[in-house]
Design a protein around this motif. Structure first.
Motif, mmCIF file in Angstrom:
data_model
loop_
_atom_site.group_PDB
_atom_site.id
_atom_site.type_symbol
_atom_site.label_atom_id
_atom_site.label_comp_id
_atom_site.label_asym_id
_atom_site.label_seq_id
_atom_site.Cartn_x
_atom_site.Cartn_y
_atom_site.Cartn_z
ATOM 1 N N CYS A 1 2.035 27.608 -2.939
ATOM 2 C CA CYS A 1 0.779 27.646 -3.713
ATOM 3 C C CYS A 1 1.017 27.049 -5.103
ATOM 4 C CB CYS A 1 0.280 29.087 -3.816
ATOM 5 S SG CYS A 1 -1.017 29.331 -5.044
ATOM 6 N N GLY A 2 2.101 27.474 -5.766
ATOM 7 C CA GLY A 2 2.430 26.973 -7.099
ATOM 8 C C GLY A 2 2.750 25.487 -7.103
ATOM 9 N N GLU A 3 3.509 25.053 -6.090
ATOM 10 C CA GLU A 3 3.892 23.629 -6.001
ATOM 11 C C GLU A 3 2.669 22.731 -5.821
ATOM 12 O OE1 GLU A 3 7.023 22.604 -3.182
ATOM 13 O OE2 GLU A 3 8.039 24.481 -3.706
ATOM 14 N N TYR A 4 1.807 23.093 -4.870
ATOM 15 C CA TYR A 4 0.607 22.281 -4.617
ATOM 16 C C TYR A 4 -0.314 22.286 -5.841
ATOM 17 C CZ TYR A 4 1.677 21.786 0.381
ATOM 18 O OH TYR A 4 2.252 21.460 1.584
ATOM 19 N N ALA A 5 -0.431 23.447 -6.487
ATOM 20 C CA ALA A 5 -1.303 23.549 -7.667
ATOM 21 C C ALA A 5 -0.786 22.675 -8.806
ATOM 22 C CB ALA A 5 -1.409 25.009 -8.105
ATOM 23 N N ARG A 6 0.531 22.691 -9.033
ATOM 24 C CA ARG A 6 1.112 21.848 -10.098
ATOM 25 C C ARG A 6 0.886 20.369 -9.793
ATOM 26 N NH1 ARG A 6 4.695 26.186 -10.321
ATOM 27 N NH2 ARG A 6 6.021 25.393 -8.631
ATOM 28 N N ALA A 7 1.049 20.002 -8.518
ATOM 29 C CA ALA A 7 0.835 18.597 -8.121
ATOM 30 C C ALA A 7 -0.629 18.205 -8.310
ATOM 31 C CB ALA A 7 1.268 18.393 -6.670
ATOM 32 N N ALA A 8 -1.562 19.102 -7.932
ATOM 33 C CA ALA A 8 -3.007 18.833 -8.089
ATOM 34 C C ALA A 8 -3.353 18.669 -9.567
ATOM 35 C CB ALA A 8 -3.827 19.965 -7.479
ATOM 36 N N ALA B 1 0.399 32.101 -8.602
ATOM 37 C CA ALA B 1 1.786 31.909 -8.146
ATOM 38 C C ALA B 1 2.764 32.543 -9.144
ATOM 39 C CB ALA B 1 2.079 30.425 -7.962
ATOM 40 N N ALA B 2 2.506 32.361 -10.440
ATOM 41 C CA ALA B 2 3.371 32.941 -11.479
ATOM 42 C C ALA B 2 3.341 34.472 -11.430
ATOM 43 C CB ALA B 2 2.936 32.441 -12.855
ATOM 44 N N MET B 3 2.161 35.026 -11.141
ATOM 45 C CA MET B 3 2.045 36.491 -11.020
ATOM 46 C C MET B 3 2.949 37.014 -9.908
ATOM 47 S SD MET B 3 -2.052 37.000 -11.529
ATOM 48 C CE MET B 3 -2.145 38.605 -10.748
ATOM 49 N N HIS B 4 2.958 36.289 -8.778
ATOM 50 C CA HIS B 4 3.784 36.717 -7.641
ATOM 51 C C HIS B 4 5.276 36.515 -7.912
ATOM 52 C CE1 HIS B 4 0.786 38.054 -4.781
ATOM 53 N NE2 HIS B 4 0.011 37.109 -5.277
ATOM 54 N N GLU B 5 5.567 35.625 -8.859
ATOM 55 C CA GLU B 5 6.976 35.466 -9.293
ATOM 56 C C GLU B 5 7.311 36.461 -10.412
ATOM 57 O OE1 GLU B 5 7.031 31.370 -10.412
ATOM 58 O OE2 GLU B 5 6.822 30.668 -8.331
ATOM 59 N N SER C 1 -3.177 24.398 -2.161
ATOM 60 C CA SER C 1 -2.680 25.505 -2.996
ATOM 61 C C SER C 1 -3.483 26.775 -2.716
ATOM 62 C CB SER C 1 -2.718 25.145 -4.489
ATOM 63 O OG SER C 1 -4.008 25.233 -5.021
ATOM 64 N N LEU C 2 -4.799 26.623 -2.552
ATOM 65 C CA LEU C 2 -5.652 27.778 -2.231
ATOM 66 C C LEU C 2 -5.251 28.391 -0.888
ATOM 67 C CD1 LEU C 2 -8.183 29.574 -2.619
ATOM 68 C CD2 LEU C 2 -9.510 27.742 -1.570
ATOM 69 N N LEU C 3 -5.064 27.537 0.114
ATOM 70 C CA LEU C 3 -4.718 28.034 1.453
ATOM 71 C C LEU C 3 -3.312 28.629 1.486
ATOM 72 C CD1 LEU C 3 -6.485 25.345 3.574
ATOM 73 C CD2 LEU C 3 -6.775 27.802 3.867
ATOM 74 N N ALA C 4 -2.384 28.029 0.750
ATOM 75 C CA ALA C 4 -1.031 28.602 0.675
ATOM 76 C C ALA C 4 -1.100 30.006 0.071
ATOM 77 C CB ALA C 4 -0.117 27.704 -0.157
ATOM 78 N N ASN C 5 -1.993 30.176 -0.909
ATOM 79 C CA ASN C 5 -2.189 31.495 -1.524
ATOM 80 C C ASN C 5 -2.757 32.485 -0.499
ATOM 81 O OD1 ASN C 5 -2.277 33.146 -4.053
ATOM 82 N ND2 ASN C 5 -4.437 33.203 -3.557
ATOM 83 N N VAL C 6 -3.770 32.045 0.249
ATOM 84 C CA VAL C 6 -4.392 32.892 1.286
ATOM 85 C C VAL C 6 -3.355 33.271 2.350
ATOM 86 C CG1 VAL C 6 -6.094 32.887 3.177
ATOM 87 C CG2 VAL C 6 -6.735 32.006 0.936
#
Length: 200
Positions: free
Chosen positions: A148-155, A178-182, A136-141
């Motif tokens: 990023c949101g999907e991986y974070a929710r799963a984690a 992720a929510a901010m970017h949405e 999720s961190l790397l998807a954000n980077v």
């Protein structure tokens, strides 16, 4: 004699781990170097793979990055050859960590995905959670905010399922990004507050 050597291999491996946790890298390096030599002598492949990976971690932190990479790759190849999924997961995770520290984000992302696959296949839930959080961190980077949101929710779901409260604030923060970017700022704010509460 073999039983004595097997006991010594295990002791040296765990001494290496303990010394590394205590940031005594020289003692950790000495223990793991001795462990590797004994593993090669007795053909103990499981501990050989893990000890090589452990030594790779130490060498990386001692700024010997090139030799660190070679040693971790050797540990990974042994784990693959022996079909030792736990050792594969460990080597791939360490490789991913080092790639991340070096700023090689796409390669790190790929290595974490491979590590995740190995961890899931042996139901290692704490490693699974850590790898999902790092993805999720790397998807954000890499500016892939939906991933990023999907991986974070799963984690977060994994850490909740195993009752690991210590690790839960980080994925909550990534979910907020992720929510901010949405442009869902209300949800982002709620997640940020939850994350901050969890850090206290």
């Amino acid at each position: 004699v073999n039983n004595d050597k097997n006991t010594l291999i295990k002791a040296l491996y765990y001494f290496g781990d303990i010394h590394r946790e205590n940031n005594d890298l020289e003692k950790a390096r000495a223990a793991l170097t001795e462990c590797i030599a004994l593993c090669r002598e007795t053909d103990t492949s499981s501990y050989l793979s893990m000890s090589l990976t452990g030594l790779g971690v130490i060498l990386y932190h001692q700024n010997q990055k090139e030799i660190s990479q070679k040693i971790i790759d050797e540990g990974l190849q042994i784990a693959i050859k022996e079909n030792n999924l736990w050792a594969q997961s460990y080597a791939l995770r360490v490789k991913a960590d080092n790639l991340y520290y070096d700023g090689n984000f796409p390669e790190a992302f790929s290595a974490y995905k491979q590590a995740l696959e190995a961890s899931r296949s042996i139901d290692d839930r704490i490693s699974t959670g850590m790898e999902l959080a790092n993805l999720s961190l790397l998807a954000n980077v890499l500016e892939d905010y939906p991933a990023c949101g999907e991986y974070a929710r799963a984690a977060h779901a994994v850490f909740q399922a195993i009752g690991n409260e210590y690790q839960q604030p980080f994925p909550l923060r990534m979910m907020a990004y992720a929510a901010m970017h949405e442009r869902d700022l209300t949800h982002a704010r709620t997640l940020c507050i939850e994350s901050l509460k969890g850090n206290h």
